[in-house]
Design an enzyme around this catalytic site. Sequence first.
Site, short mmCIF file in Angstrom:
data_model
loop_
_atom_site.label_atom_id
_atom_site.label_comp_id
_atom_site.label_asym_id
_atom_site.label_seq_id
_atom_site.Cartn_x
_atom_site.Cartn_y
_atom_site.Cartn_z
N TYR A 278 25.51 15.82 -17.49
CA TYR A 278 24.67 15.26 -16.43
C TYR A 278 24.55 16.24 -15.26
O TYR A 278 23.44 16.52 -14.78
CB TYR A 278 25.29 13.94 -15.97
CG TYR A 278 24.63 13.29 -14.78
CD1 TYR A 278 23.49 12.51 -14.92
CD2 TYR A 278 25.18 13.42 -13.50
CE1 TYR A 278 22.89 11.89 -13.82
CE2 TYR A 278 24.60 12.80 -12.40
CZ TYR A 278 23.45 12.04 -12.57
OH TYR A 278 22.87 11.42 -11.48
N LYS B 205 21.21 18.13 -13.72
CA LYS B 205 20.79 17.96 -12.32
C LYS B 205 20.70 19.32 -11.61
O LYS B 205 19.85 19.51 -10.73
CB LYS B 205 21.73 17.01 -11.59
CG LYS B 205 21.62 15.56 -12.06
CD LYS B 205 20.23 14.98 -11.80
CE LYS B 205 20.17 13.49 -12.07
NZ LYS B 205 18.84 12.92 -11.81
N1 LIG Z 1 23.61 6.17 -8.01
C1 LIG Z 1 24.11 7.36 -7.71
O1 LIG Z 1 25.24 7.49 -7.22
C2 LIG Z 1 23.29 8.61 -7.92
C3 LIG Z 1 23.77 9.81 -7.40
C4 LIG Z 1 23.02 10.96 -7.59
C5 LIG Z 1 21.83 10.92 -8.27
N2 LIG Z 1 21.39 9.73 -8.79
C6 LIG Z 1 20.10 9.75 -9.48
O2 LIG Z 1 19.24 8.80 -8.89
C7 LIG Z 1 18.29 8.37 -9.87
C8 LIG Z 1 18.24 6.85 -9.87
O3 LIG Z 1 19.51 6.37 -10.31
P1 LIG Z 1 20.10 4.94 -9.87
O4 LIG Z 1 21.36 5.18 -9.16
O5 LIG Z 1 19.05 4.12 -9.24
O6 LIG Z 1 20.50 4.37 -11.30
P2 LIG Z 1 19.93 3.13 -12.14
O7 LIG Z 1 20.65 3.17 -13.43
O8 LIG Z 1 19.98 1.90 -11.31
O9 LIG Z 1 18.39 3.52 -12.34
C9 LIG Z 1 17.96 4.49 -13.28
C10 LIG Z 1 16.66 4.01 -13.89
O10 LIG Z 1 16.19 5.01 -14.82
C11 LIG Z 1 15.72 4.33 -15.98
N3 LIG Z 1 15.80 5.16 -17.18
C12 LIG Z 1 16.92 5.57 -17.82
N4 LIG Z 1 16.59 6.21 -18.96
C13 LIG Z 1 15.24 6.22 -19.01
C14 LIG Z 1 14.30 6.73 -19.96
N5 LIG Z 1 14.71 7.33 -21.09
N6 LIG Z 1 12.99 6.57 -19.71
C15 LIG Z 1 12.56 5.95 -18.57
N7 LIG Z 1 13.39 5.41 -17.67
C16 LIG Z 1 14.73 5.56 -17.89
C17 LIG Z 1 16.65 3.13 -16.13
O11 LIG Z 1 16.09 2.10 -16.94
C18 LIG Z 1 16.87 2.71 -14.69
O12 LIG Z 1 15.96 1.71 -14.28
C19 LIG Z 1 18.72 8.98 -11.19
O13 LIG Z 1 17.97 10.17 -11.44
C20 LIG Z 1 20.16 9.35 -10.93
O14 LIG Z 1 20.59 10.39 -11.78
C21 LIG Z 1 22.08 8.56 -8.61
#
Ligand SMILES: NC(=O)c1ccc[n+]([C@@H]2O[C@H](COP(=O)([O-])OP(=O)(O)OC[C@H]3O[C@@H](n4cnc5c(N)ncnc54)[C@H](O)[C@@H]3O)[C@@H](O)[C@H]2O)c1
Length: 248
Positions: free
Chosen positions: A153, A157
């Site tokens: 992951y 990123k």
């Molecule tokens: N939550 C954290 O701490 C955090 C930290 C750094 C980065 N991020 C990034 O932020 C973004 C949003 O994450 P989040 O925290 O809201 O998580 P989340 O799991 O709530 O949301 C992620 C969304 O992406 C969708 N998704 C996953 N695989 C997919 C696919 N193959 N096709 C289409 N959609 C898909 C999921 O269905 C989900 O709705 C992501 O890119 C994540 O990597 C999150």
Amino acid sequence: MIESSDFDFSGQRVLVTGAAGGIGSAMAAAFAAHGGEVILADIATNGLAEQADALGNGATFLQYDQSDSASIVALSDAAGPVDVLCNNAGAMQAGPFLEQSPETIERMITVDLTGPVLVARHIGEGMVARGRGVIVNTASQLAFHGSGFRTAYATAKAGIVQFTKSAAAEWAPHGVRVVALAPGRTLTAMNAPLLATEEQRAEGLKHIPAGRYGDREEMAKLALFLASDAASYVVGETLVADGGYVLL
Ligand SMILES: NC(=O)c1ccc[n+]([C@@H]2O[C@H](COP(=O)([O-])OP(=O)(O)OC[C@H]3O[C@@H](n4cnc5c(N)ncnc54)[C@H](O)[C@@H]3O)[C@@H](O)[C@H]2O)c1
């Protein structure tokens, strides 16, 4: 002077991927609240129709799979002209690298790097042709420091940060800004398993100088800022919002 019109997205079509998730749904709400016509895209469609109805402003939803290049082309075709892309969908599976199957590793690189790059490529093509647009990629604080147990992951990123710089350099002359947001640990479904117990949450906080986890609304506000005219001279940059985690 900062004008409130800098944050007015009226008449703009905003595509938010991962809109069913924590950060994406907050982004969709933020852009709709500032006048944008939002297209919510996700692999999961549960509740997305209701979410679109609640946002108003002509919000619609589209299903796609970010691990499937044909599905990404279909998403781009169905979305039509897009002014702002929040390239935000992602997935994370934590665990010892050697215990993850090659399929799991490949899937994370596909969903978190190849997929978003292809989404930007297809949506960005129309932006370049029209001479305007903004792409806000969602990276992660993990792009900036090593992270055992999230190796694939974090690798993906870090690629998003480099993609942001490179696409920005190529497309800025065509009026398209490419930027990124790197959230720190934000309380959403993605990291719920890692922060399930009081002990895990307390341990995690030791690494965050601000003394708390991030909030999805905070991330949405930053995406709105990065996409707005207030950030019109920000090109290729990744804004880290992690409560100071990377400083320790
Ligand atoms: N939550 C954290 O701490 C955090 C930290 C750094 C980065 N991020 C990034 O932020 C973004 C949003 O994450 P989040 O925290 O809201 O998580 P989340 O799991 O709530 O949301 C992620 C969304 O992406 C969708 N998704 C996953 N695989 C997919 C696919 N193959 N096709 C289409 N959609 C898909 C999921 O269905 C989900 O709705 C992501 O890119 C994540 O990597 C999150």
